[in-house]
Design a protein around this motif. Structure first.
Motif, PDB file in Angstrom:
ATOM      1  N   PRO A 177       0.818  -1.236   0.000  1.00 46.61           N
ATOM      2  CA  PRO A 177       0.000   0.000   0.000  1.00 46.61           C
ATOM      3  C   PRO A 177       0.839   1.268   0.000  1.00 46.61           C
ATOM      4  O   PRO A 177       0.546   2.215  -0.744  1.00 46.61           O
ATOM      5  N   GLN A 178       1.900   1.307   0.817  1.00 46.93           N
ATOM      6  CA  GLN A 178       2.760   2.490   0.826  1.00 46.93           C
ATOM      7  C   GLN A 178       3.547   2.609  -0.481  1.00 46.93           C
ATOM      8  O   GLN A 178       3.713   3.703  -1.015  1.00 46.93           O
ATOM      9  N   TRP A 179       4.014   1.476  -0.990  1.00 47.14           N
ATOM     10  CA  TRP A 179       4.829   1.490  -2.215  1.00 47.14           C
ATOM     11  C   TRP A 179       4.048   2.054  -3.399  1.00 47.14           C
ATOM     12  O   TRP A 179       4.620   2.648  -4.308  1.00 47.14           O
ATOM     13  N   ARG A 180       2.737   1.868  -3.395  1.00 45.99           N
ATOM     14  CA  ARG A 180       1.914   2.319  -4.512  1.00 45.99           C
ATOM     15  C   ARG A 180       1.507   3.784  -4.397  1.00 45.99           C
ATOM     16  O   ARG A 180       0.914   4.324  -5.336  1.00 45.99           O
ATOM     17  N   GLN A 181       1.800   4.435  -3.285  1.00 47.88           N
ATOM     18  CA  GLN A 181       1.442   5.845  -3.147  1.00 47.88           C
ATOM     19  C   GLN A 181       2.200   6.685  -4.182  1.00 47.88           C
ATOM     20  O   GLN A 181       3.385   6.457  -4.456  1.00 47.88           O
ATOM     21  N   LYS A 182       1.508   7.665  -4.700  1.00 50.83           N
ATOM     22  CA  LYS A 182       2.108   8.521  -5.720  1.00 50.83           C
ATOM     23  C   LYS A 182       3.363   9.213  -5.191  1.00 50.83           C
ATOM     24  O   LYS A 182       4.388   9.295  -5.880  1.00 50.83           O
ATOM     25  N   LYS A 183       3.301   9.716  -3.947  1.00 47.19           N
ATOM     26  CA  LYS A 183       4.447  10.460  -3.410  1.00 47.19           C
ATOM     27  C   LYS A 183       5.635   9.541  -3.171  1.00 47.19           C
ATOM     28  O   LYS A 183       6.795   9.958  -3.314  1.00 47.19           O
ATOM     29  N   VAL A 184       5.379   8.276  -2.808  1.00 48.34           N
ATOM     30  CA  VAL A 184       6.474   7.318  -2.610  1.00 48.34           C
ATOM     31  C   VAL A 184       7.086   6.953  -3.960  1.00 48.34           C
ATOM     32  O   VAL A 184       8.309   6.905  -4.099  1.00 48.34           O
ATOM     33  N   LYS A 185       6.250   6.695  -4.960  1.00 49.96           N
ATOM     34  CA  LYS A 185       6.763   6.385  -6.295  1.00 49.96           C
ATOM     35  C   LYS A 185       7.659   7.503  -6.811  1.00 49.96           C
ATOM     36  O   LYS A 185       8.723   7.258  -7.411  1.00 49.96           O
ATOM     37  N   ALA A 186       7.225   8.734  -6.606  1.00 49.17           N
ATOM     38  CA  ALA A 186       8.005   9.878  -7.099  1.00 49.17           C
ATOM     39  C   ALA A 186       9.362   9.962  -6.391  1.00 49.17           C
ATOM     40  O   ALA A 186      10.385  10.227  -7.025  1.00 49.17           O
ATOM     41  N   LEU A 187       9.368   9.729  -5.073  1.00 41.80           N
ATOM     42  CA  LEU A 187      10.627   9.800  -4.334  1.00 41.80           C
ATOM     43  C   LEU A 187      11.558   8.659  -4.732  1.00 41.80           C
ATOM     44  O   LEU A 187      12.763   8.868  -4.934  1.00 41.80           O
ATOM     45  N   VAL A 188      11.023   7.460  -4.860  1.00 42.30           N
ATOM     46  CA  VAL A 188      11.838   6.318  -5.273  1.00 42.30           C
ATOM     47  C   VAL A 188      12.456   6.581  -6.642  1.00 42.30           C
ATOM     48  O   VAL A 188      13.648   6.307  -6.869  1.00 42.30           O
ATOM     49  N   ALA A 189      11.669   7.132  -7.560  1.00 41.21           N
ATOM     50  CA  ALA A 189      12.197   7.441  -8.884  1.00 41.21           C
ATOM     51  C   ALA A 189      13.342   8.456  -8.802  1.00 41.21           C
ATOM     52  O   ALA A 189      14.342   8.344  -9.508  1.00 41.21           O
ATOM     53  N   ALA A 190      13.173   9.444  -7.930  1.00 41.92           N
ATOM     54  CA  ALA A 190      14.207  10.479  -7.792  1.00 41.92           C
ATOM     55  C   ALA A 190      15.486   9.902  -7.191  1.00 41.92           C
ATOM     56  O   ALA A 190      16.596  10.250  -7.611  1.00 41.92           O
ATOM     57  N   LEU A 191      15.337   9.027  -6.194  1.00 40.12           N
ATOM     58  CA  LEU A 191      16.510   8.476  -5.508  1.00 40.12           C
ATOM     59  C   LEU A 191      17.241   7.427  -6.344  1.00 40.12           C
ATOM     60  O   LEU A 191      18.419   7.150  -6.083  1.00 40.12           O
ATOM     61  N   THR A 192      16.559   6.848  -7.305  1.00 40.17           N
ATOM     62  CA  THR A 192      17.178   5.801  -8.123  1.00 40.17           C
ATOM     63  C   THR A 192      17.515   6.281  -9.526  1.00 40.17           C
ATOM     64  O   THR A 192      17.984   5.491 -10.349  1.00 40.17           O
ATOM     65  N   ALA A 193      17.272   7.557  -9.796  1.00 41.90           N
ATOM     66  CA  ALA A 193      17.537   8.081 -11.140  1.00 41.90           C
ATOM     67  C   ALA A 193      19.044   8.019 -11.443  1.00 41.90           C
ATOM     68  O   ALA A 193      19.880   8.250 -10.571  1.00 41.90           O
TER      69      ALA A 193
END
Length: 261
Positions: free
Chosen positions: A245-261
Protein backbone atom coordinates in the motif's frame (compact mmCIF):
# COMPACT_ATOMS: atom_id res chain seq x y z
CA UNK A 1 -26.84 -8.46 10.83
CA UNK A 2 -23.12 -8.14 11.52
CA UNK A 3 -21.26 -5.48 9.58
CA UNK A 4 -18.88 -8.08 8.19
CA UNK A 5 -21.90 -9.89 6.68
CA UNK A 6 -23.50 -6.89 4.98
CA UNK A 7 -24.26 -7.82 1.36
CA UNK A 8 -22.68 -4.65 -0.02
CA UNK A 9 -22.56 -5.78 -3.65
CA UNK A 10 -26.24 -6.68 -3.59
CA UNK A 11 -27.15 -3.38 -1.93
CA UNK A 12 -25.23 -1.49 -4.61
CA UNK A 13 -27.20 -3.36 -7.30
CA UNK A 14 -30.44 -2.61 -5.46
CA UNK A 15 -29.65 1.10 -5.45
CA UNK A 16 -29.00 1.15 -9.21
CA UNK A 17 -32.04 -1.00 -10.08
CA UNK A 18 -34.29 1.14 -7.87
CA UNK A 19 -33.16 4.36 -9.55
CA UNK A 20 -33.89 3.08 -13.05
CA UNK A 21 -36.64 0.55 -12.26
CA UNK A 22 -34.87 -1.49 -14.91
CA UNK A 23 -32.43 -4.35 -14.56
CA UNK A 24 -31.11 -3.62 -18.06
CA UNK A 25 -30.24 0.02 -17.35
CA UNK A 26 -28.83 -0.91 -13.95
CA UNK A 27 -26.65 -3.49 -15.68
CA UNK A 28 -25.35 -0.83 -18.10
CA UNK A 29 -24.34 1.40 -15.19
CA UNK A 30 -22.66 -1.42 -13.31
CA UNK A 31 -21.00 -2.91 -16.41
CA UNK A 32 -22.57 -6.34 -15.88
CA UNK A 33 -25.31 -8.31 -17.61
CA UNK A 34 -29.03 -7.95 -16.78
CA UNK A 35 -28.95 -11.61 -15.73
CA UNK A 36 -26.22 -10.80 -13.20
CA UNK A 37 -28.33 -7.96 -11.80
CA UNK A 38 -31.30 -10.28 -11.47
CA UNK A 39 -29.18 -12.89 -9.70
CA UNK A 40 -27.81 -10.29 -7.26
CA UNK A 41 -31.33 -9.10 -6.46
CA UNK A 42 -32.58 -12.66 -5.89
CA UNK A 43 -29.63 -13.40 -3.63
CA UNK A 44 -30.24 -10.19 -1.70
CA UNK A 45 -33.91 -11.08 -1.29
CA UNK A 46 -32.90 -14.47 0.09
CA UNK A 47 -30.45 -12.87 2.55
CA UNK A 48 -32.90 -10.19 3.73
CA UNK A 49 -35.98 -12.39 3.64
CA UNK A 50 -38.06 -9.82 1.77
CA UNK A 51 -39.24 -9.27 -1.81
CA UNK A 52 -37.67 -6.14 -3.30
CA UNK A 53 -39.22 -5.85 -6.77
CA UNK A 54 -42.45 -6.92 -8.45
CA UNK A 55 -43.18 -7.06 -12.15
CA UNK A 56 -46.45 -5.41 -13.18
CA UNK A 57 -48.13 -4.56 -16.45
CA UNK A 58 -46.39 -1.16 -16.27
CA UNK A 59 -42.97 -2.70 -15.65
CA UNK A 60 -40.76 -3.11 -12.59
CA UNK A 61 -41.80 -1.54 -9.31
CA UNK A 62 -40.39 -1.46 -5.81
CA UNK A 63 -42.12 -3.25 -2.97
CA UNK A 64 -42.93 -1.22 0.17
CA UNK A 65 -40.15 -3.11 1.98
CA UNK A 66 -37.56 -2.01 -0.57
CA UNK A 67 -38.84 1.57 -0.67
CA UNK A 68 -38.60 1.80 3.12
CA UNK A 69 -34.87 1.13 3.06
CA UNK A 70 -33.78 3.19 0.08
CA UNK A 71 -33.20 6.56 1.76
CA UNK A 72 -30.97 5.23 4.58
CA UNK A 73 -29.23 2.97 2.03
CA UNK A 74 -28.33 5.94 -0.16
CA UNK A 75 -27.25 7.98 2.85
CA UNK A 76 -25.00 5.08 3.76
CA UNK A 77 -23.41 5.03 0.33
CA UNK A 78 -22.81 8.78 0.56
CA UNK A 79 -21.04 8.23 3.88
CA UNK A 80 -18.96 5.46 2.30
CA UNK A 81 -17.90 7.94 -0.40
CA UNK A 82 -16.97 10.52 2.24
CA UNK A 83 -14.94 7.88 4.08
CA UNK A 84 -13.06 6.99 0.91
CA UNK A 85 -12.37 10.65 0.14
CA UNK A 86 -11.08 11.16 3.69
CA UNK A 87 -8.74 8.18 3.36
CA UNK A 88 -7.52 9.37 -0.03
CA UNK A 89 -6.97 12.92 1.18
CA UNK A 90 -3.59 11.95 2.58
CA UNK A 91 -2.52 11.08 -0.96
CA UNK A 92 -2.47 14.80 -1.66
CA UNK A 93 0.03 15.31 1.15
CA UNK A 94 3.63 15.49 -0.01
CA UNK A 95 5.13 14.85 3.40
CA UNK A 96 6.95 11.53 3.71
CA UNK A 97 8.08 9.67 6.80
CA UNK A 98 11.26 7.71 6.13
CA UNK A 99 13.18 5.35 8.39
CA UNK A 100 16.89 4.94 7.64
CA UNK A 101 20.13 4.19 9.48
CA UNK A 102 21.64 7.37 10.90
CA UNK A 103 24.89 7.06 8.95
CA UNK A 104 23.02 6.46 5.69
CA UNK A 105 20.90 9.55 6.31
CA UNK A 106 23.92 11.73 7.00
CA UNK A 107 26.17 10.44 4.22
CA UNK A 108 23.76 9.71 1.38
CA UNK A 109 20.08 10.36 1.95
CA UNK A 110 19.99 13.89 3.41
CA UNK A 111 21.79 15.66 0.53
CA UNK A 112 19.62 13.87 -2.02
CA UNK A 113 16.43 14.73 -0.16
CA UNK A 114 17.62 18.35 -0.15
CA UNK A 115 18.04 18.26 -3.93
CA UNK A 116 14.65 16.61 -4.38
CA UNK A 117 12.98 19.03 -1.98
CA UNK A 118 14.07 21.96 -4.10
CA UNK A 119 11.90 20.66 -6.94
CA UNK A 120 8.65 21.26 -5.01
CA UNK A 121 8.03 23.66 -2.14
CA UNK A 122 5.24 21.42 -0.80
CA UNK A 123 7.57 18.49 -0.18
CA UNK A 124 8.42 17.68 3.43
CA UNK A 125 10.25 14.85 5.18
CA UNK A 126 10.17 13.29 8.61
CA UNK A 127 13.27 11.16 9.16
CA UNK A 128 13.49 8.56 11.89
CA UNK A 129 16.26 6.14 12.81
CA UNK A 130 15.66 2.64 11.47
CA UNK A 131 15.87 -0.36 13.76
CA UNK A 132 16.02 -4.06 12.98
CA UNK A 133 12.26 -4.63 13.29
CA UNK A 134 10.48 -2.16 11.03
CA UNK A 135 6.81 -1.68 11.92
CA UNK A 136 5.36 0.46 9.14
CA UNK A 137 1.94 0.72 10.78
CA UNK A 138 3.08 1.62 14.27
CA UNK A 139 5.65 4.15 13.08
CA UNK A 140 3.37 5.46 10.29
CA UNK A 141 6.20 5.00 7.80
CA UNK A 142 6.00 5.63 4.07
CA UNK A 143 9.40 4.22 3.19
CA UNK A 144 12.42 2.63 4.85
CA UNK A 145 16.08 2.04 4.02
CA UNK A 146 17.73 -1.20 5.12
CA UNK A 147 21.22 -2.63 4.75
CA UNK A 148 20.27 -6.19 3.94
CA UNK A 149 20.61 -9.09 1.48
CA UNK A 150 17.28 -8.49 -0.26
CA UNK A 151 14.00 -6.63 0.00
CA UNK A 152 12.45 -9.31 2.21
CA UNK A 153 8.67 -9.39 2.52
CA UNK A 154 8.14 -5.88 1.17
CA UNK A 155 8.28 -4.20 -2.21
CA UNK A 156 11.65 -2.62 -2.82
CA UNK A 157 14.53 -1.57 -5.01
CA UNK A 158 18.27 -1.81 -4.41
CA UNK A 159 20.28 1.40 -4.26
CA UNK A 160 23.59 1.19 -6.05
CA UNK A 161 25.52 -2.06 -6.09
CA UNK A 162 26.56 -4.56 -3.47
CA UNK A 163 30.06 -4.46 -2.03
CA UNK A 164 32.25 -2.56 0.42
CA UNK A 165 35.20 -0.32 -0.23
CA UNK A 166 38.27 0.32 1.90
CA UNK A 167 38.97 4.04 2.14
CA UNK A 168 41.31 6.41 3.95
CA UNK A 169 43.63 9.34 3.39
CA UNK A 170 46.64 8.83 1.16
CA UNK A 171 48.87 10.00 4.00
CA UNK A 172 46.75 8.43 6.74
CA UNK A 173 47.60 5.58 9.09
CA UNK A 174 47.50 2.01 7.76
CA UNK A 175 45.40 0.76 10.68
CA UNK A 176 41.85 -0.54 10.66
CA UNK A 177 38.94 1.58 11.83
CA UNK A 178 36.27 -0.60 13.42
CA UNK A 179 32.50 -0.17 13.55
CA UNK A 180 29.60 -2.55 14.25
CA UNK A 181 29.13 -4.73 11.16
CA UNK A 182 32.62 -4.02 9.83
CA UNK A 183 33.82 -6.75 7.45
CA UNK A 184 37.37 -6.50 8.83
CA UNK A 185 36.45 -6.81 12.47
CA UNK A 186 39.22 -9.40 12.92
CA UNK A 187 41.89 -6.71 12.45
CA UNK A 188 43.10 -4.85 15.52
CA UNK A 189 41.41 -1.44 15.12
CA UNK A 190 43.15 1.78 15.90
CA UNK A 191 39.74 3.20 16.81
CA UNK A 192 36.19 1.87 17.02
CA UNK A 193 33.23 4.10 16.19
CA UNK A 194 29.46 3.74 16.31
CA UNK A 195 28.66 3.37 12.60
CA UNK A 196 30.03 3.39 9.07
CA UNK A 197 29.45 7.12 8.65
CA UNK A 198 31.69 7.92 11.60
CA UNK A 199 34.20 5.40 10.26
CA UNK A 200 34.37 7.39 7.02
CA UNK A 201 34.94 10.60 8.96
CA UNK A 202 37.66 8.96 11.04
CA UNK A 203 39.35 7.75 7.85
CA UNK A 204 39.11 11.25 6.36
CA UNK A 205 40.81 12.58 9.47
CA UNK A 206 43.75 10.27 8.81
CA UNK A 207 43.18 7.94 11.75
CA UNK A 208 43.23 4.81 9.61
CA UNK A 209 41.38 2.92 6.91
CA UNK A 210 37.71 2.01 7.03
CA UNK A 211 35.91 -0.71 5.08
CA UNK A 212 32.37 0.56 4.55
CA UNK A 213 29.46 0.12 2.11
CA UNK A 214 30.57 1.53 -1.24
CA UNK A 215 27.39 3.57 -1.64
CA UNK A 216 28.00 5.31 1.66
CA UNK A 217 31.53 6.37 0.71
CA UNK A 218 30.67 7.50 -2.81
CA UNK A 219 30.37 11.23 -2.16
CA UNK A 220 33.53 11.37 -0.02
CA UNK A 221 35.48 9.52 -2.70
CA UNK A 222 34.12 11.78 -5.44
CA UNK A 223 35.11 14.91 -3.52
CA UNK A 224 38.63 13.61 -2.85
CA UNK A 225 38.09 13.66 0.91
CA UNK A 226 39.25 10.04 0.98
CA UNK A 227 40.86 7.67 -1.52
CA UNK A 228 40.13 4.04 -2.28
CA UNK A 229 42.46 1.21 -1.25
CA UNK A 230 40.42 -1.73 -2.53
CA UNK A 231 37.05 -3.44 -2.78
CA UNK A 232 35.53 -6.18 -0.65
CA UNK A 233 32.69 -8.46 -1.79
CA UNK A 234 29.56 -8.39 0.34
CA UNK A 235 26.07 -9.84 -0.12
CA UNK A 236 24.38 -6.89 1.56
CA UNK A 237 23.23 -3.65 -0.03
CA UNK A 238 21.01 -0.70 0.80
CA UNK A 239 17.38 -1.28 -0.15
CA UNK A 240 14.44 1.11 -0.31
CA UNK A 241 11.46 -0.92 0.95
CA UNK A 242 7.79 -0.51 1.83
CA UNK A 243 4.66 -2.66 2.06
CA UNK A 244 2.52 -2.72 -1.10
CA UNK A 245 0.00 0.00 0.00
CA UNK A 246 2.76 2.49 0.83
CA UNK A 247 4.83 1.49 -2.21
CA UNK A 248 1.91 2.32 -4.51
CA UNK A 249 1.44 5.84 -3.15
CA UNK A 250 2.11 8.52 -5.72
CA UNK A 251 4.45 10.46 -3.41
CA UNK A 252 6.47 7.32 -2.61
CA UNK A 253 6.76 6.38 -6.30
CA UNK A 254 8.00 9.88 -7.10
CA UNK A 255 10.63 9.80 -4.33
CA UNK A 256 11.84 6.32 -5.27
CA UNK A 257 12.20 7.44 -8.88
CA UNK A 258 14.21 10.48 -7.79
CA UNK A 259 16.51 8.48 -5.51
CA UNK A 260 17.18 5.80 -8.12
CA UNK A 261 17.54 8.08 -11.14
Amino acid sequence: MKRTHLPLNGLRVLDAAARYLSFTRAADELAVTPAAVGQQIRTLEDVLGVVLFRRTAKGLELTPEAAAGLDPLRQGFLQFEEAVRAMQAQQSSKRLTIAAPRDFTAKWLAPRLADYGRTDDELGFHLVAADESLDFTQANLDLAVCLTKDKGEHEGVMLGARGHVTIGRADGADRAIGWPGCLQADRDPVITVADAGLAIDAAAAGLGRATVPALLAGDDLASGRVVEFGRVDCDRAYWLVAPVPQWRQKKVKALVAALTA
